[in-house]
Design a protein around this motif. Structure first.
Motif, PDB file in Angstrom:
ATOM      1  N   LEU A   9      -5.616   3.448  -6.759  1.00  0.00           N
ATOM      2  CA  LEU A   9      -5.020   2.141  -7.341  1.00  0.00           C
ATOM      3  C   LEU A   9      -3.459   2.065  -7.186  1.00  0.00           C
ATOM      4  O   LEU A   9      -3.116   0.925  -6.722  1.00  0.00           O
ATOM      5  N   VAL A 267      -5.942  -8.037   6.826  1.00  0.00           N
ATOM      6  CA  VAL A 267      -6.314  -7.357   5.538  1.00  0.00           C
ATOM      7  C   VAL A 267      -7.063  -8.344   4.687  1.00  0.00           C
ATOM      8  O   VAL A 267      -8.172  -8.297   3.863  1.00  0.00           O
ATOM      9  N   THR A 268      -6.850  -9.824   4.744  1.00  0.00           N
ATOM     10  CA  THR A 268      -7.446 -10.620   3.959  1.00  0.00           C
ATOM     11  C   THR A 268      -7.829 -12.060   4.914  1.00  0.00           C
ATOM     12  O   THR A 268      -7.430 -12.168   5.854  1.00  0.00           O
ATOM     13  N   THR A 269      -8.766 -12.891   4.288  1.00  0.00           N
ATOM     14  CA  THR A 269      -8.951 -13.921   5.100  1.00  0.00           C
ATOM     15  C   THR A 269      -7.771 -14.897   4.749  1.00  0.00           C
ATOM     16  O   THR A 269      -7.614 -15.408   3.402  1.00  0.00           O
ATOM     17  N   SER A 309      -3.055  -4.376  -9.134  1.00  0.00           N
ATOM     18  CA  SER A 309      -4.023  -3.199  -8.665  1.00  0.00           C
ATOM     19  C   SER A 309      -4.659  -2.842  -9.963  1.00  0.00           C
ATOM     20  O   SER A 309      -5.788  -2.643 -10.012  1.00  0.00           O
ATOM     21  N   SER A 312      -6.927  -5.162 -11.770  1.00  0.00           N
ATOM     22  CA  SER A 312      -8.148  -5.413 -11.020  1.00  0.00           C
ATOM     23  C   SER A 312      -9.125  -4.261 -11.479  1.00  0.00           C
ATOM     24  O   SER A 312     -10.522  -4.478 -11.258  1.00  0.00           O
ATOM     25  N   PHE A 313      -8.810  -3.248 -11.961  1.00  0.00           N
ATOM     26  CA  PHE A 313      -9.602  -2.015 -12.223  1.00  0.00           C
ATOM     27  C   PHE A 313     -10.145  -2.350 -13.903  1.00  0.00           C
ATOM     28  O   PHE A 313     -11.311  -2.370 -14.095  1.00  0.00           O
TER      29      PHE A 313
ATOM     30  N   ASP B 197      -7.672 -12.681  -2.653  1.00  0.00           N
ATOM     31  CA  ASP B 197      -7.176 -11.317  -2.651  1.00  0.00           C
ATOM     32  C   ASP B 197      -7.262 -10.601  -1.421  1.00  0.00           C
ATOM     33  O   ASP B 197      -8.118 -10.823  -0.566  1.00  0.00           O
ATOM     34  N   THR B 198      -6.412  -9.652  -1.353  1.00  0.00           N
ATOM     35  CA  THR B 198      -6.342  -8.712  -0.112  1.00  0.00           C
ATOM     36  C   THR B 198      -7.147  -7.411  -0.412  1.00  0.00           C
ATOM     37  O   THR B 198      -7.552  -6.662   0.521  1.00  0.00           O
ATOM     38  N   SER B 199      -7.336  -7.241  -1.466  1.00  0.00           N
ATOM     39  CA  SER B 199      -8.217  -5.846  -1.857  1.00  0.00           C
ATOM     40  C   SER B 199      -8.726  -5.841  -2.929  1.00  0.00           C
ATOM     41  O   SER B 199      -8.648  -6.722  -4.140  1.00  0.00           O
ATOM     42  N   THR B 201     -10.119  -2.860  -4.083  1.00  0.00           N
ATOM     43  CA  THR B 201     -10.320  -1.305  -4.388  1.00  0.00           C
ATOM     44  C   THR B 201     -10.474  -1.062  -5.984  1.00  0.00           C
ATOM     45  O   THR B 201     -11.342  -0.423  -6.268  1.00  0.00           O
ATOM     46  N   GLY B 202      -9.523  -1.719  -6.856  1.00  0.00           N
ATOM     47  CA  GLY B 202      -9.960  -1.601  -8.071  1.00  0.00           C
ATOM     48  C   GLY B 202     -11.032  -1.539  -8.758  1.00  0.00           C
ATOM     49  O   GLY B 202     -11.568  -0.887  -9.381  1.00  0.00           O
ATOM     50  N   GLN B 203     -11.568  -2.858  -8.439  1.00  0.00           N
ATOM     51  CA  GLN B 203     -12.945  -3.254  -8.906  1.00  0.00           C
ATOM     52  C   GLN B 203     -14.043  -2.223  -8.528  1.00  0.00           C
ATOM     53  O   GLN B 203     -14.762  -2.142  -9.195  1.00  0.00           O
ATOM     54  N   LEU B 205     -13.769   0.718  -7.350  1.00  0.00           N
ATOM     55  CA  LEU B 205     -13.825   2.085  -8.096  1.00  0.00           C
ATOM     56  C   LEU B 205     -14.487   2.133  -9.542  1.00  0.00           C
ATOM     57  O   LEU B 205     -15.002   2.914  -9.751  1.00  0.00           O
ATOM     58  N   LYS B 206     -14.222   1.039  -9.964  1.00  0.00           N
ATOM     59  CA  LYS B 206     -14.879   0.988 -11.439  1.00  0.00           C
ATOM     60  C   LYS B 206     -16.289   0.700 -11.236  1.00  0.00           C
ATOM     61  O   LYS B 206     -17.216   1.573 -11.956  1.00  0.00           O
ATOM     62  N   THR B 222     -16.381 -15.399   4.574  1.00  0.00           N
ATOM     63  CA  THR B 222     -15.760 -14.491   4.867  1.00  0.00           C
ATOM     64  C   THR B 222     -15.227 -13.363   3.902  1.00  0.00           C
ATOM     65  O   THR B 222     -15.517 -12.331   3.925  1.00  0.00           O
ATOM     66  N   GLN B 223     -14.706 -13.983   2.682  1.00  0.00           N
ATOM     67  CA  GLN B 223     -14.155 -13.149   1.781  1.00  0.00           C
ATOM     68  C   GLN B 223     -15.421 -12.293   0.956  1.00  0.00           C
ATOM     69  O   GLN B 223     -15.351 -11.637   0.153  1.00  0.00           O
ATOM     70  N   LEU B 226     -15.661  -8.563   1.475  1.00  0.00           N
ATOM     71  CA  LEU B 226     -14.648  -7.852   0.960  1.00  0.00           C
ATOM     72  C   LEU B 226     -15.047  -6.867   0.113  1.00  0.00           C
ATOM     73  O   LEU B 226     -14.860  -5.395   0.661  1.00  0.00           O
ATOM     74  N   LEU B 229     -16.996  -3.905   2.415  1.00  0.00           N
ATOM     75  CA  LEU B 229     -16.216  -3.165   3.052  1.00  0.00           C
ATOM     76  C   LEU B 229     -15.587  -2.229   2.358  1.00  0.00           C
ATOM     77  O   LEU B 229     -15.535  -1.027   2.571  1.00  0.00           O
ATOM     78  N   GLU B 233     -16.015   2.045   2.163  1.00  0.00           N
ATOM     79  CA  GLU B 233     -15.020   3.005   2.384  1.00  0.00           C
ATOM     80  C   GLU B 233     -15.125   4.027   1.411  1.00  0.00           C
ATOM     81  O   GLU B 233     -14.581   5.084   1.643  1.00  0.00           O
ATOM     82  N   ARG B 234     -15.519   3.658   0.207  1.00  0.00           N
ATOM     83  CA  ARG B 234     -15.766   4.574  -1.028  1.00  0.00           C
ATOM     84  C   ARG B 234     -16.983   5.363  -0.872  1.00  0.00           C
ATOM     85  O   ARG B 234     -17.229   6.071  -2.016  1.00  0.00           O
ATOM     86  N   VAL B 254     -16.981 -10.364   9.850  1.00  0.00           N
ATOM     87  CA  VAL B 254     -15.928  -9.283   9.424  1.00  0.00           C
ATOM     88  C   VAL B 254     -16.442  -8.271   8.714  1.00  0.00           C
ATOM     89  O   VAL B 254     -16.061  -7.052   8.649  1.00  0.00           O
TER      90      VAL B 254
END
Lengths: 348, 384
Positions: A9, A267-269, A309, A312-313, B197-199, B201-203, B205-206, B222-223, B226, B229, B233-234, B254
């Motif tokens: 994170l 990285v994003t749209t 970050s 978001s978790f 959002d660009t990522s 990851t947090g969500q 992981l949870k 498209t989004q 996300l 993907l 990765e995880r 995408v």
């Protein structure tokens, strides 16, 4: 939550924070030199990403038309001003700066459309295409009201943002884009998977912070920018022209926005109106730096990224609320610890 | 004497007017510009195909008046008013965004004109307690129910949810709760992310920490790619499920390998050519595609244009029954007759569904309106 998740994170947060750093620094730069809170700044980043994407698919980016229209408008405004001041001898110079220079990359892109360009060339072209937008807007919109109050300048900047996102819709259409990744490499650092893209964002951000530092410390132009930021009237008295420092500030800041647009595109749209939120989050970072301090702005922007970050978790639905809610304690702390003189009043 | 001449002229002109009014007029609003135009243009092409397919009720030609609302709800309101008050349309059809469609329904309720909404919205009855609008698309709760039922059939006991932090994310999550309870499935997470959002990851992981057997995606286009993907990765290898909002070429482009095998619910028209001949949608969908090709000079595989087409079919069917009542088109009586006819539509076969409308409900589709499709090699395959 264990150590590994925390580390992932943190990395994620620093990567998005690095993007906000670039945009936040640009915001502070423009504000310090021209007193304009340049709201459409995020739009510049989005336009770079959109231009890059349409070059990638072999299309003709809408930015070409935008730059052409702005260049013609700016030239007309400048020419009228010169004629009124009976300074016709400066006309060729004005034509060069306001018409020819902005149109060179636009023309290059116009003729290059349809051919497949290499990735570095595409990036350079879309950066060159976007660079003139902010200085031209400055000439058309902000220079005639350069001495107005900060509040008026802010209001105009907000209006300009709406105009720009409307134009963005016209030139780029409602579809979102996402470009190919700049690199596919993946590193394994102590059991953590690190994306090449993340490292690239970090490296670019650190490199530009360093370059800005060198520029401000060791070049005459950089010192002139700082002088204007510290005291506009004083700078004028020692022979620094606020109009030209303003243009340089806009150019430099546009470069920062452009770079962040290039970095964020894979990285994003990105949609025609994606820039606003990007700019707003960077603005939170800039507020933490009180719109004057570059290092604190950078720190603040990274903090915004990290906060995003981690929330978001834990509480993904409230992520944006928490990020913008951060403004309240920061503003409280800023206003309680405020001891300096009101610069605004000192000037008038 | 003079007066009687005037009266005669007036009567004659009125006569002409009523004769001209005998043809049925339909007002169609869609978003051909603005942010909603990516869908609005499809609605427009679907309507062109519909008119190509059939353009008369019995012997009466139908006149179609089309306006652009620029994806702006206030323009949609103005257009709807203009169509009703100046063009005296008997029916409204529209439009691309939910906000604009709701705005048109408000006008339809106020001016007492029947309307067919082609965007999924929830329609309330007007103050007098009666409804003037029906909605063509499948309700979001049904879109999710079909998916949850499929999860159960696949032997999934619990799943994680991740969706947009907006109304769509809420619709999918809320839609999943009831069928999940009925089917005995457990929803492990309610993670959200913003369209910008660009990522995630947090969500992700949870979600991974809860060890889900499957993942339900509440994103779009498209989004929507996300989370898959980030999940790939995880190291997530389980099945993915989604809604028709993922039926999008950008999602496939995408998402790449990460979205391979994802299963979503879809209107049968999406996979028309793969349907068995016995399926209700097969014939009408192939007819629709042929008409689309003829009217627009290009093939189609989207579901949106089929909503305009189905709206037209419902209208033609209802108009036939409304004409039988003897009411003249262009009059308030005809509008009421048309409304009543629309709300008593029975077993009308369209490309998306078999439509049955009742006065108590604006939605008229059932479980048959959705099939499951699976993404195999970048193509949506019918998965019965």
């Amino acid at each position: 939550m264990n150590g590994e998740i925390a580390a992932i994170l943190a990395m994620d947060g620093i990567a998005s924070g690095a993007i906000y750093v670039l945009i936040g620094l640009g915001l502070v730069l423009i504000f310090a030199v021209t007193r304009v809170i340049f709201v459409p700044f995020g739009d510049i980043a989005a336009f770079t990403a959109l231009s890059l994407a349409s070059l990638e698919t072999g299309g003709r980016p809408g930015t070409v038309g935008l730059v052409a229209v702005l260049a013609i408008l700016a030239t007309a405004v400048e020419a009228t001003a010169l004629v009124r001041n009976r300074a016709l001898h400066r006309l060729p110079r004005a034509l060069l700066f306001y018409l020819v220079l902005p149109l060179v990359p636009a023309a290059a892109v116009w003729f290059a459309a349809g051919t497949t360009l290499s990735m570095p060339l595409r990036i350079v072209l879309s950066l060159a295409l976007v660079l003139p937008i902010a200085p031209l807007l400055d000439r058309i919109v902000f220079r005639p009201i350069a001495d107005a109050s900060v509040l008026l300048l802010l209001t105009v900047a907000v209006a300009l943002h709406f105009a720009l996102s409307g134009l963005g819709l016209m030139f780029f259409g409602p579809e979102g884009v996402r470009t190919k990744p700049l690199t596919d490499t993946v590193f394994d650092v102590a059991g953590l998977i690190v994306n090449g893209q993340t490292l690239l964002i970090l490296a670019a951000s650190i490199a530009f912070c360093g370059l800005l530092f060198l520029y401000f410390e060791f070049t005459i132009q950089g010192k002139a920018l700082r002088a204007t930021a510290v005291n506009r009237i004083g700078a004028r008295l020692v022979g620094i022209r606020p109009t030209s420092t303003g243009t340089i500030a806009y150019l430099l800041a546009s470069l920062l926005a452009g770079i962040s647009g290039v970095l964020i595109a894979p990285v994003t749209t990105i949609f025609y109106d994606s820039g606003f939120l990007l700019g707003l989050k960077a603005f939170v970072g800039a507020i933490i730096g009180a719109m004057v301090s570059y290092p604190v702005t950078a720190l603040g922007a990274v903090m915004v990224g990290l906060l995003e970050s981690y929330t978001s978790f834990w509480l993904s639905a409230y992520k944006e609320v928490l990020v913008f809610g951060l403004l309240i304690p920061v503003l409280l702390w800023r206003s309680l610890s405020f001891s300096g003189t009101e610069e605004e009043e000192a000037e008038e | 004497m003079k007066n009687s001449i005037v009266a005669a002229v007036v009567a004659a002109s009125l006569g002409i007017a009523t004769a001209a009014q005998a043809e049925i007029t339909v007002g169609f609003v869609t978003s051909q510009s603005g942010p909603g135009s990516s869908i609005g243009v499809l609605y427009d092409r679907g309507m062109k195909a519909a008119v190509e397919y059939a353009s008369s009720v019995g012997a009466e030609k139908v006149k179609l008046i089309q306006l652009d609302d620029g994806s702006d709800p206030s323009a949609a309101t103005r257009n709807a008013r203009k169509l009703v008050e100046e063009n005296k349309v008997d029916l409204l059809i529209g439009t691309a965004t939910a906000a604009s469609t709701s705005a048109m329904v408000a006008v339809a309720n106020e001016l007492k004109v029947p309307m067919i909404a082609i965007s999924p919205i929830s329609v309330a009855a007007n103050e007098a307690g009666d409804r003037w609008a029906i909605v063509m698309p499948q309700p979001p709760s049904l879109m999710v129910k079909i998916v949850v039922d499929r999860m159960k059939r696949d032997g999934v006991k619990q799943f994680a949810y991740i969706g947009f932090s907006d109304a769509w994310g809420d619709l999918v999550y809320n839609g999943a709760q009831k069928p999940a309870e009925a089917d005995g499935l457990k929803i492990l997470t309610n993670e959200r992310y913003a369209r910008t959002d660009t990522s995630v990851t947090g969500q992700v992981l949870k979600m991974m920490a809860t060890k889900p057997e499957a993942v339900l995606l509440g994103g779009s286009a498209t989004q929507g790619a996300l989370p898959p993907l980030a999940l790939a990765e995880r190291g997530y290898k389980g099945p993915l499920y989604g809604t028709p909002a993922l039926l999008n070429t950008d999602f496939i482009r995408v998402g790449g390998k990460a979205v391979e095998g994802v299963q979503v619910s879809a209107g049968p028209v999406i996979v028309a050519e793969q349907l068995p001949d016995s399926h209700f949608s097969k014939k009408i969908s192939m007819d629709f595609r042929a008409a689309y090709q003829k009217a627009n000079g290009m093939p189609t595989s989207d579901g949106f244009s089929a909503y305009s087409f189905d709206a037209w079919l419902v209208f033609l069917d209802a108009a036939k029954r409304a004409m039988a009542t003897g009411a003249k088109p262009g009059t308030p009586e005809f509008r009421v007759a048309l409304k009543n006819a629309i709300f008593s539509t029975k077993d009308l076969v369209g490309t998306h569904a078999i439509y049955n409308f009742k006065p108590s409900d604006s939605y008229g589709v059932d479980d048959r309106a959705l099939v499951m499709v699976r993404l195999v090699g970048g193509q949506w395959k019918y998965a019965p």
